[in-house]
Design a protein around this motif. Structure first.
Motif, PDB file in Angstrom:
ATOM      1  N   LYS A 496       0.808  -1.218   0.000  1.00 58.44           N
ATOM      2  CA  LYS A 496       0.000   0.000   0.000  1.00 58.44           C
ATOM      3  C   LYS A 496       0.845   1.274   0.000  1.00 58.44           C
ATOM      4  CE  LYS A 496      -3.995  -2.024   2.402  1.00 58.44           C
ATOM      5  NZ  LYS A 496      -4.897  -1.916   3.570  1.00 58.44           N
ATOM      6  N   ALA A 497       2.157   1.115   0.124  1.00 58.75           N
ATOM      7  CA  ALA A 497       3.023   2.283   0.293  1.00 58.75           C
ATOM      8  C   ALA A 497       3.321   2.972  -1.032  1.00 58.75           C
ATOM      9  CB  ALA A 497       4.330   1.854   0.960  1.00 58.75           C
ATOM     10  N   ASN A 498       3.322   4.291  -1.006  1.00 57.12           N
ATOM     11  CA  ASN A 498       3.804   5.103  -2.120  1.00 57.12           C
ATOM     12  C   ASN A 498       4.323   6.414  -1.536  1.00 57.12           C
ATOM     13  OD1 ASN A 498       1.544   7.112  -2.029  1.00 57.12           O
ATOM     14  ND2 ASN A 498       0.332   5.337  -2.670  1.00 57.12           N
ATOM     15  N   GLN A 499       5.037   7.187  -2.347  1.00 56.11           N
ATOM     16  CA  GLN A 499       5.671   8.388  -1.822  1.00 56.11           C
ATOM     17  C   GLN A 499       4.657   9.407  -1.319  1.00 56.11           C
ATOM     18  OE1 GLN A 499       9.265  10.035  -3.589  1.00 56.11           O
ATOM     19  NE2 GLN A 499       9.222   8.480  -5.185  1.00 56.11           N
ATOM     20  N   GLU A 500       3.534   9.531  -2.022  1.00 55.87           N
ATOM     21  CA  GLU A 500       2.546  10.527  -1.629  1.00 55.87           C
ATOM     22  C   GLU A 500       1.952  10.206  -0.256  1.00 55.87           C
ATOM     23  OE1 GLU A 500       2.678   8.994  -4.542  1.00 55.87           O
ATOM     24  OE2 GLU A 500       3.350  10.673  -5.788  1.00 55.87           O
ATOM     25  N   LEU A 501       1.607   8.939  -0.030  1.00 57.96           N
ATOM     26  CA  LEU A 501       1.031   8.547   1.252  1.00 57.96           C
ATOM     27  C   LEU A 501       2.039   8.723   2.384  1.00 57.96           C
ATOM     28  CD1 LEU A 501      -1.311   7.308   2.856  1.00 57.96           C
ATOM     29  CD2 LEU A 501      -0.400   5.032   2.278  1.00 57.96           C
ATOM     30  N   LEU A 502       3.280   8.298   2.146  1.00 51.91           N
ATOM     31  CA  LEU A 502       4.298   8.456   3.178  1.00 51.91           C
ATOM     32  C   LEU A 502       4.514   9.928   3.523  1.00 51.91           C
ATOM     33  CD1 LEU A 502       7.004   5.848   2.056  1.00 51.91           C
ATOM     34  CD2 LEU A 502       5.289   5.595   3.855  1.00 51.91           C
ATOM     35  N   MET A 503       4.538  10.779   2.509  1.00 49.43           N
ATOM     36  CA  MET A 503       4.746  12.204   2.763  1.00 49.43           C
ATOM     37  C   MET A 503       3.579  12.800   3.555  1.00 49.43           C
ATOM     38  SD  MET A 503       6.924  14.585   2.525  1.00 49.43           S
ATOM     39  CE  MET A 503       8.093  13.931   1.332  1.00 49.43           C
ATOM     40  N   GLN A 504       2.372  12.319   3.306  1.00 52.95           N
ATOM     41  CA  GLN A 504       1.230  12.797   4.097  1.00 52.95           C
ATOM     42  C   GLN A 504       1.445  12.499   5.575  1.00 52.95           C
ATOM     43  OE1 GLN A 504      -2.517  11.257   2.698  1.00 52.95           O
ATOM     44  NE2 GLN A 504      -2.122  11.851   0.569  1.00 52.95           N
ATOM     45  N   TYR A 505       1.851  11.269   5.864  1.00 51.11           N
ATOM     46  CA  TYR A 505       2.102  10.885   7.256  1.00 51.11           C
ATOM     47  C   TYR A 505       3.306  11.633   7.842  1.00 51.11           C
ATOM     48  CZ  TYR A 505      -1.169   6.939   6.837  1.00 51.11           C
ATOM     49  OH  TYR A 505      -2.294   6.164   6.681  1.00 51.11           O
ATOM     50  N   MET A 506       4.337  11.842   7.032  1.00 52.92           N
ATOM     51  CA  MET A 506       5.567  12.476   7.504  1.00 52.92           C
ATOM     52  C   MET A 506       5.374  13.955   7.836  1.00 52.92           C
ATOM     53  SD  MET A 506       8.082  10.637   4.753  1.00 52.92           S
ATOM     54  CE  MET A 506       9.338  11.912   4.798  1.00 52.92           C
ATOM     55  N   THR A 507       4.339  14.564   7.289  1.00 53.83           N
ATOM     56  CA  THR A 507       4.102  15.992   7.510  1.00 53.83           C
ATOM     57  C   THR A 507       2.955  16.248   8.473  1.00 53.83           C
ATOM     58  OG1 THR A 507       2.752  16.018   5.491  1.00 53.83           O
ATOM     59  CG2 THR A 507       5.050  16.703   5.295  1.00 53.83           C
ATOM     60  N   ARG A 508       2.455  15.204   9.122  1.00 56.97           N
ATOM     61  CA  ARG A 508       1.399  15.393  10.111  1.00 56.97           C
ATOM     62  C   ARG A 508       1.974  16.086  11.346  1.00 56.97           C
ATOM     63  NH1 ARG A 508      -2.167   9.793  10.589  1.00 56.97           N
ATOM     64  NH2 ARG A 508      -3.436  10.123   8.711  1.00 56.97           N
ATOM     65  N   GLY A 509       1.329  17.193  11.744  1.00 56.81           N
ATOM     66  CA  GLY A 509       1.749  17.873  12.964  1.00 56.81           C
ATOM     67  C   GLY A 509       1.168  17.205  14.191  1.00 56.81           C
ATOM     68  N   GLN A 510       1.527  17.744  15.338  1.00 61.20           N
ATOM     69  CA  GLN A 510       1.004  17.207  16.586  1.00 61.20           C
ATOM     70  C   GLN A 510      -0.479  17.488  16.688  1.00 61.20           C
ATOM     71  OE1 GLN A 510       3.173  18.239  20.093  1.00 61.20           O
ATOM     72  NE2 GLN A 510       5.168  17.831  19.189  1.00 61.20           N
ATOM     73  N   GLU A 511      -1.187  16.478  17.165  1.00 65.77           N
ATOM     74  CA  GLU A 511      -2.644  16.629  17.296  1.00 65.77           C
ATOM     75  C   GLU A 511      -2.999  17.267  18.633  1.00 65.77           C
ATOM     76  OE1 GLU A 511      -4.150  12.715  16.740  1.00 65.77           O
ATOM     77  OE2 GLU A 511      -3.549  12.610  14.640  1.00 65.77           O
TER      78      GLU A 511
END
Length: 511
Positions: A496-511
């Motif tokens: 399921k991994a791709n660069q776009e999905l990983l980047m979304q997770y990598m740029t998530r700020g603190q909730e």
């Protein structure tokens, strides 16, 4: 059509037992960005050291013609007086001195033996503005990140009326933003008429910035390609570099090898900064590794990837560390590196030159360094057994060196990385953490490192790979965790991994 500013004709350079360069011919047009590619050990840096006078006239054969005149440089100062300035991969800055002091070190603004600091700082400020660095000239180098230090080096070059700027792997240790800024700066220097020669393993950057690229293999010139006239692709450059095509840059994993039981589990892992009181670097991290599995850890610069790895490995970084480690389901304590190694953990650092190796010692001593107890009897190391072990790794990992008595610091980056791997493989770990295992090495050597990782996984090791290159993680990992601001923000299976999905997770700020 621009004239040639540089011609290196039939350059041959020999070290004891090794011909590093053999009749290399290299031509650079005035006002262009010219890239040099080749595998580690191909002779790229050696060629530039000949050009810049690090290896003076008389220590090589052939001719250097710069701006139409034959040059016989006896040292770096001679080449700099002609306007040739080299910036090495290991930056030559003094950490405790200021930016201005570093820029004019050895070239001080002085009268009657006294330095004019007002003029020095003012001149430094102008140079910093020219390279786009918004820092006070009195700031100490130790307070700057690697990207800003690289800009200080370029400002230092600008102070010497540079005509040709040589950069050896300038973006190897930079994040994407710093790399982009540096490449924009080089384009600006080209527009000002300054010729740039760049050595790099990052083929996407070479395609984006260079006018021509010369490929060197085994100490010989293979070809020079014009980026606009020739059909230049990354695959074509790779084929010329390694002498063969790499149809798949990531070796296939053996599908018959099954991922087994959980080896390591990290629960609620929290790490505080050792230098900034109250700052939390890692917050409640949870992840696990299984037998025969390659797991990736992705995150932007500053996300906490290395801090997490080092804190797990015997708490070698961080303070006020809390959480629990489980090995095969049972809690373990690894409060120092010795305990971590005893529990079957190994960590190959991202900075092999500073922390991973003793560069002034030989391969044999480096390989045995983390597991001397396996070679010692009554407090004495068995030299013959140590030699046998190191020689075994030299052959099995294909470390390019005549003997294990070779000094590690003289090896290419890829071969140094293999020595680091040999050192930790010899500890016979159950868990191997690899922090940027292919940083600064060429595509051919990367492929060999990937093969080693696959072999270790096939032997049942649990492997955690930290990398800034998302294609690398996607190409070699079974699962990938993402880290953002010290928090695990995602866990993505390979399919399921791709660069776009990983980047979304990598740029998530603190909730």
């Amino acid at each position: 059509m621009p004239s040639n500013i540089l011609e290196m004709r039939n350059i041959t350079k020999t070290f004891p037992g090794v011909k590093a360069l053999q009749n290399v011919t290299f031509t650079v047009a005035e006002g262009e960005i010219h890239a040099i590619c080749g595998e580690n050990g191909a002779g790229k840096s050696t060629l530039m050291k000949v050009l810049s006078g690090v290896y003076p006239f008389g220590e090589y054969e052939g001719d250097i013609v710069f701006e139409g005149k034959t040059c016989e440089f006896s040292g770096i100062r001679d080449s700099e007086e002609r306007g040739i300035v080299i910036i090495h991969q290991e930056l030559a800055l003094v950490p405790e001195l200021s930016i201005a002091e570093n820029i004019f070190l050895g070239n001080e603004t002085a009268k009657r033996g006294l330095i004019n600091w007002d003029e020095t700082n003012a001149r430094a400020a102008k140079l910093l503005k020219r390279v786009g660095l918004d820092e006070n000239p009195t700031t100490k180098i130790i307070e700057l990140g690697v990207g800003k230090q690289q800009l200080v080096e370029i400002a230092k070059a600008m102070s010497k009326k540079v005509r040709m700027l040589i950069l050896d792997e300038p973006t190897a240790a930079l994040n994407d933003d710093d790399s982009a800024h540096l490449l924009d700066l080089l384009r600006g220097l080209r527009d000002e008429g300054i010729t740039c020669v760049i050595i790099s393993h990052k083929l996407n950057e070479i395609k984006a910035i260079s006018d021509q690229v010369t490929i060197i293999r085994d100490g010989q010139t293979i070809d020079t390609l014009h980026m606009k006239r020739d059909e230049v692709t990354e695959d074509r450059i790779i084929s010329l570099m390694v002498g063969r095509s790499l149809e798949n840059r990531y070796p296939d994993r053996d599908p018959s090898i099954e991922i087994g039981e959980e080896v390591l589990r990290i629960e609620n892992w929290t790490v505080h900064s050792p230098t900034q009181r109250g700052r939390v670097l890692i917050r409640n991290a949870n992840l696990n590794l299984r037998k025969g599995e390659v797991v990736g850890l992705a995150g932007l610069m500053g996300a906490g990837r290395t801090e997490l790895a080092m804190s797990v490995f015997g708490r070698s970084y961080g303070t006020n560390i809390s959480g629990q480690l489980y090995k095969f389901g049972k809690p373990i304590e690894a409060k120092n590196v010795q305990q971590a190694i005893a529990h079957g953990l190994a960590y190959a650092t991202e900075d092999r030159k500073r922390y991973g190796l003793n560069l002034i010692d030989n391969i044999q001593r480096n390989v045995s360094a983390a597991a001397l107890g396996k070679l010692a009897k009554a407090g004495w190391v068995d030299d013959n057994q140590e030699l046998s072990v190191a020689e075994g790794f030299r052959k099995s990992l294909r470390i390019k060196a005549p003997t294990v008595a070779s000094i590690t610091g003289k090896l290419s980056g890829g071969n140094q990385q293999k020595v680091v791997l040999a050192k930790w493989i010899y500890t016979n770990p159950d868990v191997l953490i690899l922090d940027e295992p292919t940083r600064g090495i060429d595509v051919g050597a990367k492929y060999e490192i990937y093969q080693i990782i696959n072999q270790l996984a096939a032997e049942g090791k649990a492997i955690l790979v930290i990398s800034s290159e998302l294609p690398e993680l996607l190409g070699i990992c079974d699962r990938i965790y993402t880290l953002s601001e010290g928090r695990i923000t995602g866990e993505v299976p390979r399919e399921k991994a791709n660069q776009e999905l990983l980047m979304q997770y990598m740029t998530r700020g603190q909730e």
